[in-house]
Design a protein around this motif. Sequence first.
Motif, PDB file in Angstrom:
ATOM      1  N   HIS A   1      14.184  22.591  -6.334  1.00  0.00           N
ATOM      2  CA  HIS A   1      14.086  23.914  -6.533  1.00  0.00           C
ATOM      3  C   HIS A   1      14.962  24.448  -5.413  1.00  0.00           C
ATOM      4  N   TRP A   2      16.246  24.878  -5.221  1.00  0.00           N
ATOM      5  CA  TRP A   2      16.894  25.431  -3.947  1.00  0.00           C
ATOM      6  C   TRP A   2      16.471  26.766  -4.062  1.00  0.00           C
ATOM      7  N   THR A   3      16.185  27.259  -2.668  1.00  0.00           N
ATOM      8  CA  THR A   3      16.285  28.790  -2.433  1.00  0.00           C
ATOM      9  C   THR A   3      17.389  29.058  -1.494  1.00  0.00           C
ATOM     10  N   ALA A   4      17.595  30.278  -1.176  1.00  0.00           N
ATOM     11  CA  ALA A   4      18.416  30.801  -0.152  1.00  0.00           C
ATOM     12  C   ALA A   4      17.850  30.537   1.398  1.00  0.00           C
ATOM     13  N   GLN A   5      18.538  30.239   2.299  1.00  0.00           N
ATOM     14  CA  GLN A   5      17.880  29.994   3.667  1.00  0.00           C
ATOM     15  C   GLN A   5      18.239  31.383   4.410  1.00  0.00           C
ATOM     16  N   PRO A   6      17.202  32.300   4.579  1.00  0.00           N
ATOM     17  CA  PRO A   6      17.452  33.434   5.326  1.00  0.00           C
ATOM     18  C   PRO A   6      17.860  33.433   6.771  1.00  0.00           C
ATOM     19  N   VAL A   7      17.634  32.371   7.404  1.00  0.00           N
ATOM     20  CA  VAL A   7      18.173  32.151   8.728  1.00  0.00           C
ATOM     21  C   VAL A   7      19.536  31.839   8.784  1.00  0.00           C
ATOM     22  N   ASP A   8      20.371  31.185   7.913  1.00  0.00           N
ATOM     23  CA  ASP A   8      21.361  30.908   7.813  1.00  0.00           C
ATOM     24  C   ASP A   8      22.101  31.218   6.477  1.00  0.00           C
ATOM     25  N   PRO A   9      22.579  32.484   6.458  1.00  0.00           N
ATOM     26  CA  PRO A   9      23.193  32.820   5.070  1.00  0.00           C
ATOM     27  C   PRO A   9      24.270  32.077   4.601  1.00  0.00           C
ATOM     28  N   GLY A  10      24.133  32.129   3.297  1.00  0.00           N
ATOM     29  CA  GLY A  10      24.980  31.129   2.590  1.00  0.00           C
ATOM     30  C   GLY A  10      24.642  29.673   2.215  1.00  0.00           C
ATOM     31  N   MET A  11      23.634  29.280   3.037  1.00  0.00           N
ATOM     32  CA  MET A  11      22.870  28.054   2.963  1.00  0.00           C
ATOM     33  C   MET A  11      21.809  27.798   2.057  1.00  0.00           C
ATOM     34  N   ARG A  12      21.338  26.802   1.478  1.00  0.00           N
ATOM     35  CA  ARG A  12      20.114  26.571   0.874  1.00  0.00           C
ATOM     36  C   ARG A  12      19.241  25.520   1.384  1.00  0.00           C
ATOM     37  N   ARG A  13      17.961  25.842   0.805  1.00  0.00           N
ATOM     38  CA  ARG A  13      16.871  24.960   1.447  1.00  0.00           C
ATOM     39  C   ARG A  13      15.885  24.409   0.446  1.00  0.00           C
ATOM     40  N   ALA A  14      15.347  23.304   0.582  1.00  0.00           N
ATOM     41  CA  ALA A  14      14.284  22.711  -0.652  1.00  0.00           C
ATOM     42  C   ALA A  14      13.524  21.987   0.183  1.00  0.00           C
ATOM     43  N   GLU A  15      12.301  21.613  -0.533  1.00  0.00           N
ATOM     44  CA  GLU A  15      11.543  20.507  -0.056  1.00  0.00           C
ATOM     45  C   GLU A  15      10.890  19.766  -1.040  1.00  0.00           C
TER      46      GLU A  15
ATOM     47  N   MET B   1       0.933  -1.041   0.162  1.00  0.00           N
ATOM     48  CA  MET B   1       0.104   0.096   0.030  1.00  0.00           C
ATOM     49  C   MET B   1       0.943   1.234  -0.132  1.00  0.00           C
ATOM     50  N   PRO B   2       0.681   2.210  -0.874  1.00  0.00           N
ATOM     51  CA  PRO B   2       1.501   3.321  -0.816  1.00  0.00           C
ATOM     52  C   PRO B   2       1.453   4.333   0.212  1.00  0.00           C
ATOM     53  N   THR B   3       2.214   5.200   0.255  1.00  0.00           N
ATOM     54  CA  THR B   3       1.943   6.205   1.386  1.00  0.00           C
ATOM     55  C   THR B   3       2.763   7.396   0.798  1.00  0.00           C
ATOM     56  N   CYS B   4       2.803   8.725   1.507  1.00  0.00           N
ATOM     57  CA  CYS B   4       3.201   9.744   1.003  1.00  0.00           C
ATOM     58  C   CYS B   4       4.113  10.411   2.113  1.00  0.00           C
ATOM     59  N   GLY B   5       4.940  11.468   1.888  1.00  0.00           N
ATOM     60  CA  GLY B   5       5.399  12.048   2.762  1.00  0.00           C
ATOM     61  C   GLY B   5       6.010  13.411   2.256  1.00  0.00           C
ATOM     62  N   VAL B   6       6.836  14.125   3.167  1.00  0.00           N
ATOM     63  CA  VAL B   6       7.453  15.242   2.637  1.00  0.00           C
ATOM     64  C   VAL B   6       9.152  15.290   3.237  1.00  0.00           C
ATOM     65  N   VAL B   7       9.884  15.769   2.437  1.00  0.00           N
ATOM     66  CA  VAL B   7      11.373  15.953   2.781  1.00  0.00           C
ATOM     67  C   VAL B   7      11.618  17.535   2.657  1.00  0.00           C
ATOM     68  N   TYR B   8      11.959  17.986   3.946  1.00  0.00           N
ATOM     69  CA  TYR B   8      12.405  19.245   4.113  1.00  0.00           C
ATOM     70  C   TYR B   8      13.842  19.456   4.445  1.00  0.00           C
ATOM     71  N   VAL B   9      14.502  19.988   3.434  1.00  0.00           N
ATOM     72  CA  VAL B   9      15.986  20.117   3.833  1.00  0.00           C
ATOM     73  C   VAL B   9      16.038  21.524   4.137  1.00  0.00           C
ATOM     74  N   HIS B  10      16.239  22.121   5.441  1.00  0.00           N
ATOM     75  CA  HIS B  10      16.200  23.285   5.885  1.00  0.00           C
ATOM     76  C   HIS B  10      17.393  23.939   5.681  1.00  0.00           C
ATOM     77  N   SER B  11      18.331  23.314   5.881  1.00  0.00           N
ATOM     78  CA  SER B  11      19.706  24.184   5.236  1.00  0.00           C
ATOM     79  C   SER B  11      20.995  23.125   4.960  1.00  0.00           C
ATOM     80  N   THR B  12      21.569  23.464   4.013  1.00  0.00           N
ATOM     81  CA  THR B  12      22.515  22.776   3.747  1.00  0.00           C
ATOM     82  C   THR B  12      23.666  23.646   2.875  1.00  0.00           C
ATOM     83  N   PRO B  13      24.785  23.443   2.909  1.00  0.00           N
ATOM     84  CA  PRO B  13      25.770  24.179   1.868  1.00  0.00           C
ATOM     85  C   PRO B  13      25.392  24.020   0.430  1.00  0.00           C
ATOM     86  N   LEU B  14      25.807  24.933  -0.198  1.00  0.00           N
ATOM     87  CA  LEU B  14      25.568  24.996  -1.784  1.00  0.00           C
ATOM     88  C   LEU B  14      26.153  23.738  -2.280  1.00  0.00           C
ATOM     89  N   ALA B  15      27.616  23.274  -1.774  1.00  0.00           N
ATOM     90  CA  ALA B  15      28.361  22.336  -2.487  1.00  0.00           C
ATOM     91  C   ALA B  15      27.476  20.880  -1.985  1.00  0.00           C
TER      92      ALA B  15
END
Length: 163
Positions: A35-49, A1-15
Motif C-alpha cells: 500500500h503506497w502512500t505519499a511521502q510528505p518529507v519528499d514530495p513526489g516520492m512514495r513510501r510503504a512498509e 526456525m522462522p523469524t520476522c522483521g519489517v521492510v520500511y521503504v521510506h522514499s522511492t520514485p513512483l516509477a
Amino acid sequence: MPTCGVVYVHSTPLAVCQHVEWAIARVLTAPVTLHWTAQPVDPGMRRAECSWTGRAGTGAELAAALRQWPMIRFEVTEEPSPGVDGERFMHVPGRGLFHGIMGASGDIQIGEDRLRAIMASARAPEALSHALEKALGTAWDAELEPYRYAGDGAPVTLLTRVG
C-alpha cells in the motif's frame, strides 16, 4: 526456525514502486502488493512498509534486493531468533548501506572485537567518537529520522516467506 522483521521503504520514485514489490516478492517467493502512500518529507516520492516472516537471513536478502536502486531510502529489520542475532539494514542515497547487529531491544550492538579495533585505531578522542558514531550508524539514523516520523500511522502489509 522462522523469524520476522519489517521492510520500511521510506522514499522511492513512483516509477520504482512496482520494481520494489517484485524484488521483495522474489526474496519471499510470494506475491507482494504494498500500500503506497505519499511521502510528505519528499514530495513526489512514495513510501510503504510491510512486516514479513521467514527464515533467518531473509533480512539480508531483502536489503540486497532493494539496494540495487540507489535512489531509494529504506530500512530492513530482522528480529533475533534462537541462535541468531537480529539485524538492521539502512540505505540512504549517496551514503550507501549500513548493517548492524540488533539486540532484543532494537539497539545496535557493537561486538567486543570491533570495539577493540576501534579503540586501537583511534588516535584522539574525536577519532574515537567518529568511529563509534559510524559503527552505530548515526549518520544513517539522522538522515532517515524525518522519513520515519512521516510514516507514523501509515498502513502496514503483512507478508510470509514461502518455503
